[in-house]
Write a protein that holds these residues in place. Structure first.
Motif, PDB file in Angstrom:
ATOM      1  N   ILE A 151      -0.275  -5.529 -55.824  1.00 44.20           N
ATOM      2  CA  ILE A 151       0.312  -4.392 -56.569  1.00 44.20           C
ATOM      3  C   ILE A 151       1.231  -4.875 -57.691  1.00 44.20           C
ATOM      4  O   ILE A 151       1.069  -4.520 -58.839  1.00 44.20           O
ATOM      5  N   GLU A 152       2.217  -5.675 -57.338  1.00 45.33           N
ATOM      6  CA  GLU A 152       3.200  -6.165 -58.322  1.00 45.33           C
ATOM      7  C   GLU A 152       3.407  -7.661 -58.132  1.00 45.33           C
ATOM      8  O   GLU A 152       3.337  -8.125 -56.991  1.00 45.33           O
ATOM      9  N   PRO A 153       3.724  -8.385 -59.194  1.00 44.32           N
ATOM     10  CA  PRO A 153       3.680  -7.972 -60.588  1.00 44.32           C
ATOM     11  C   PRO A 153       2.225  -7.756 -61.028  1.00 44.32           C
ATOM     12  O   PRO A 153       1.302  -8.171 -60.320  1.00 44.32           O
ATOM     13  N   GLN A 154       2.086  -7.142 -62.168  1.00 47.49           N
ATOM     14  CA  GLN A 154       0.762  -6.726 -62.647  1.00 47.49           C
ATOM     15  C   GLN A 154      -0.250  -7.880 -62.657  1.00 47.49           C
ATOM     16  O   GLN A 154      -1.425  -7.664 -62.404  1.00 47.49           O
ATOM     17  N   THR A 172      -3.056   7.306 -55.959  1.00 46.32           N
ATOM     18  CA  THR A 172      -2.286   7.469 -54.716  1.00 46.32           C
ATOM     19  C   THR A 172      -1.645   6.137 -54.304  1.00 46.32           C
ATOM     20  O   THR A 172      -0.461   6.097 -53.935  1.00 46.32           O
ATOM     21  N   VAL A 173      -2.412   5.064 -54.404  1.00 45.28           N
ATOM     22  CA  VAL A 173      -1.874   3.732 -54.049  1.00 45.28           C
ATOM     23  C   VAL A 173      -0.674   3.407 -54.948  1.00 45.28           C
ATOM     24  O   VAL A 173       0.353   2.905 -54.483  1.00 45.28           O
ATOM     25  N   GLU A 174      -0.790   3.731 -56.243  1.00 40.07           N
ATOM     26  CA  GLU A 174       0.312   3.459 -57.198  1.00 40.07           C
ATOM     27  C   GLU A 174       1.584   4.197 -56.794  1.00 40.07           C
ATOM     28  O   GLU A 174       2.658   3.604 -56.721  1.00 40.07           O
ATOM     29  N   VAL A 180       7.393   2.885 -51.505  1.00 36.80           N
ATOM     30  CA  VAL A 180       7.622   1.869 -50.469  1.00 36.80           C
ATOM     31  C   VAL A 180       8.445   0.704 -51.043  1.00 36.80           C
ATOM     32  O   VAL A 180       9.274   0.113 -50.361  1.00 36.80           O
ATOM     33  N   ARG A 181       8.234   0.421 -52.324  1.00 38.94           N
ATOM     34  CA  ARG A 181       9.009  -0.654 -52.978  1.00 38.94           C
ATOM     35  C   ARG A 181      10.507  -0.330 -52.947  1.00 38.94           C
ATOM     36  O   ARG A 181      11.340  -1.172 -52.651  1.00 38.94           O
ATOM     37  N   LYS A 182      10.832   0.953 -53.248  1.00 39.19           N
ATOM     38  CA  LYS A 182      12.242   1.373 -53.227  1.00 39.19           C
ATOM     39  C   LYS A 182      12.820   1.190 -51.825  1.00 39.19           C
ATOM     40  O   LYS A 182      13.951   0.747 -51.652  1.00 39.19           O
ATOM     41  N   LEU A 183      12.008   1.562 -50.813  1.00 37.00           N
ATOM     42  CA  LEU A 183      12.470   1.416 -49.430  1.00 37.00           C
ATOM     43  C   LEU A 183      12.757  -0.062 -49.114  1.00 37.00           C
ATOM     44  O   LEU A 183      13.790  -0.385 -48.514  1.00 37.00           O
ATOM     45  N   CYS A 184      11.866  -0.944 -49.535  1.00 40.76           N
ATOM     46  CA  CYS A 184      12.072  -2.381 -49.271  1.00 40.76           C
ATOM     47  C   CYS A 184      13.354  -2.860 -49.943  1.00 40.76           C
ATOM     48  O   CYS A 184      14.154  -3.588 -49.338  1.00 40.76           O
ATOM     49  N   GLN A 185      13.555  -2.448 -51.200  1.00 43.37           N
ATOM     50  CA  GLN A 185      14.757  -2.878 -51.928  1.00 43.37           C
ATOM     51  C   GLN A 185      16.025  -2.411 -51.211  1.00 43.37           C
ATOM     52  O   GLN A 185      16.982  -3.156 -51.038  1.00 43.37           O
ATOM     53  N   ASN A 186      15.986  -1.135 -50.770  1.00 44.55           N
ATOM     54  CA  ASN A 186      17.160  -0.587 -50.078  1.00 44.55           C
ATOM     55  C   ASN A 186      17.393  -1.269 -48.744  1.00 44.55           C
ATOM     56  O   ASN A 186      18.522  -1.606 -48.391  1.00 44.55           O
ATOM     57  N   LEU A 187      16.305  -1.469 -47.983  1.00 48.97           N
ATOM     58  CA  LEU A 187      16.481  -2.108 -46.671  1.00 48.97           C
ATOM     59  C   LEU A 187      17.052  -3.506 -46.831  1.00 48.97           C
ATOM     60  O   LEU A 187      17.929  -3.923 -46.073  1.00 48.97           O
ATOM     61  N   LEU A 188      16.565  -4.219 -47.847  1.00 48.26           N
ATOM     62  CA  LEU A 188      17.067  -5.583 -48.052  1.00 48.26           C
ATOM     63  C   LEU A 188      18.558  -5.570 -48.407  1.00 48.26           C
ATOM     64  O   LEU A 188      19.299  -6.469 -48.033  1.00 48.26           O
ATOM     65  N   LYS A 189      18.974  -4.517 -49.106  1.00 47.05           N
ATOM     66  CA  LYS A 189      20.399  -4.391 -49.427  1.00 47.05           C
ATOM     67  C   LYS A 189      21.212  -4.273 -48.128  1.00 47.05           C
ATOM     68  O   LYS A 189      22.183  -5.007 -47.922  1.00 47.05           O
ATOM     69  N   TYR A 190      20.772  -3.392 -47.217  1.00 42.83           N
ATOM     70  CA  TYR A 190      21.537  -3.192 -45.972  1.00 42.83           C
ATOM     71  C   TYR A 190      21.390  -4.394 -45.029  1.00 42.83           C
ATOM     72  O   TYR A 190      22.301  -4.708 -44.278  1.00 42.83           O
ATOM     73  N   ILE A 191      20.237  -5.049 -45.087  1.00 47.72           N
ATOM     74  CA  ILE A 191      20.073  -6.259 -44.267  1.00 47.72           C
ATOM     75  C   ILE A 191      21.056  -7.328 -44.769  1.00 47.72           C
ATOM     76  O   ILE A 191      21.735  -7.995 -43.985  1.00 47.72           O
ATOM     77  N   GLY A 192      21.184  -7.437 -46.091  1.00 52.58           N
ATOM     78  CA  GLY A 192      22.143  -8.373 -46.691  1.00 52.58           C
ATOM     79  C   GLY A 192      23.561  -8.053 -46.238  1.00 52.58           C
ATOM     80  O   GLY A 192      24.298  -8.935 -45.773  1.00 52.58           O
ATOM     81  N   LEU A 193      23.934  -6.783 -46.326  1.00 55.11           N
ATOM     82  CA  LEU A 193      25.297  -6.391 -45.927  1.00 55.11           C
ATOM     83  C   LEU A 193      25.522  -6.694 -44.448  1.00 55.11           C
ATOM     84  O   LEU A 193      26.586  -7.179 -44.055  1.00 55.11           O
TER      85      LEU A 193
END
Ligand SMILES: COC(=O)C(/C=C/C1=C(C)CCCC1(C)C)=C/O[C@H]1C=C(C)C(=O)O1
Ligand code: AKG
Ligand code: FE2
Length: 359
Positions: A151-154, A172-174, A180-193
């Protein structure tokens, strides 16, 4: 180990599992029959109640008061350290979008074989329709059809593998992948904290994170006791997000205290697991967990899995916060692109792939 050149890979004939199933064979082809020590244990005897699997309420992290945020971060840290797998509720991925994603994936797998083969996964590669991680003629096969896309990067995308049929599939996949990308970014933030680090530490380190999606379709099998849906493995990602389609039976199992434990999933929850990257960065404080999928006699199963990982240029090694006299450094410094190459050129074999990084 140097990767095997793709041209020299001889995988033999790989039966399409849905086509096999259509003929309702009385016996299972030998290539799918596992050695005794790999065969699944009857799931019923091992079932754990869902309450035993940590559940994180994401809304407590994003909308809670200070105390709720702190409590949920501690729960998340405990889940990462003691399970490596947890479920997330109120994850902000739109539930209707999840349903559409399920329907699109199912519609894709229900297409005639010749249509799906337009997106054929070439031997030794991991994108497209087929069976990934097969490198020899004598390797056992999984009771599963897969369809995977970068999916990413292009630049990791292969546009020829993005289906035109069903018509809305690619769009739909896009949209799903963005959420889901936003969720991963957020979870990693809280995992870091939760690890006592700055909230943006992983985001800064990962650069333009690599993201891939894989849909796994497991048809019913007349001898589920002989086969595996998906071979035991850990994920090479930082985080993996798994959506099990509604109505799917229990199938995902994790290796906990040397026992295969089936995961009972809560409807609408997403399952998250810690991948090899986080194991290395935390010097083994958080571990990627070996998991596999088993199949059923009477029901099919569909899962939609997102892998989220650092950019290929990133050099990884345990963070100094997790290395001291009591916890000597367990992993060497390596380039994630190299790890990626190593991961996709070896068969799934428990946590063996991570030996690449071990000191
Ligand atoms: C079981 O794990 C995987 O199938 C897998 C594959 C991911 C990929 C694709 C489906 C297409 C694009 C490339 C990529 C390798 C990311 C796991 O992904 C992990 C493994 C590594 C390494 C990683 O970074 O993500
Ligand atoms: O289908 C499942 O439950 C497991 C899928 C999985 O582990 C994967 O795709 O990496
Ligand atoms: Fe996995």
């Amino acid at each position: 180990m140097a990767p095997v050149p793709i041209s020299s890979i001889k995988v033999g004939h790989i039966d399409d599992v849905q086509e096999l199933r259509k003929n309702r064979p009385k016996t299972i082809p030998e290539r799918f029959v596992r050695d005794m020590n790999e065969r699944p244990t009857p799931a019923m005897a091992l079932s754990l109640p869902s309450s035993d699997i940590p559940v994180i309420d994401f809304s407590n992290l994003t909308k809670g008061n200070t105390e709720q945020v702190q409590t949920e971060i501690l729960k998340l840290a405990d889940a990462c350290e003691n399970w490596g797998f947890f479920q997330v509720l109120n994850h902000e991925v739109d539930l209707t979008l999840m349903e559409i994603m399920e329907k699109s994936s199912r519609d894709f797998f229900m297409l005639p074989l010749e249509e799906k083969q337009k997106y054929h996964m070439a031997p030794g590669t991991v994108q497209g329709y087929g069976q990934a991680f097969v490198f020899s003629e004598d390797q056992k096969l999984d009771w599963c059809n897969m369809f995977a896309l970068g999916i990413e990067p292009q630049f990791i995308r292969n546009p020829n593998l993005w289906p035109k049929n069903p018509a809305t599939f690619s769009e739909t996949v896009e949209v799903y992948s963005r959420e889901v990308r936003k969720l991963c970014q957020n979870l990693l933030k809280y995992i870091g904290l939760g690890l006592g680090l700055e909230g943006n530490v992983f985001e800064k380190m990962f650069g333009m994170a690599v993201q891939a999606i894989r849909m796994n379709y497991y048809p019913p099998c007349s001898r589920p006791d002989l086969v595996l849906g998906l071979s035991p493995h850990s994920d090479g990602s930082a985080l993996t997000v798994l959506q099990q389609a509604k109505g799917s039976p229990v199938g995902l199992q994790i290796l906990k205290d040397k026992t295969w434990v089936p995961l009972q999933l809560i409807p609408n929850a997403l399952v998250i697991n810690i991948g090899d990257t986080i194991e290395v960065l935390t010097n083994g404080k958080y571990k990627s967990v070996e998991h596999r999928a088993v199949v059923r006699k009477d029901k099919d199963r569909l899962s939609i899995v997102t892998f989220y990982a650092p950019s290929y240029e990133v050099e990884l090694s345990p963070m100094q916060e997790f290395v001291d006299e009591e916890n000597p450094c367990k992993y060497r410094r390596y380039n994630h692109g190299e790890y990626n190459k190593h991961y996709v050129t070896n068969k799934l074999q428990g946590k063996k792939t991570l030996d690449f990084a071990k000191i």
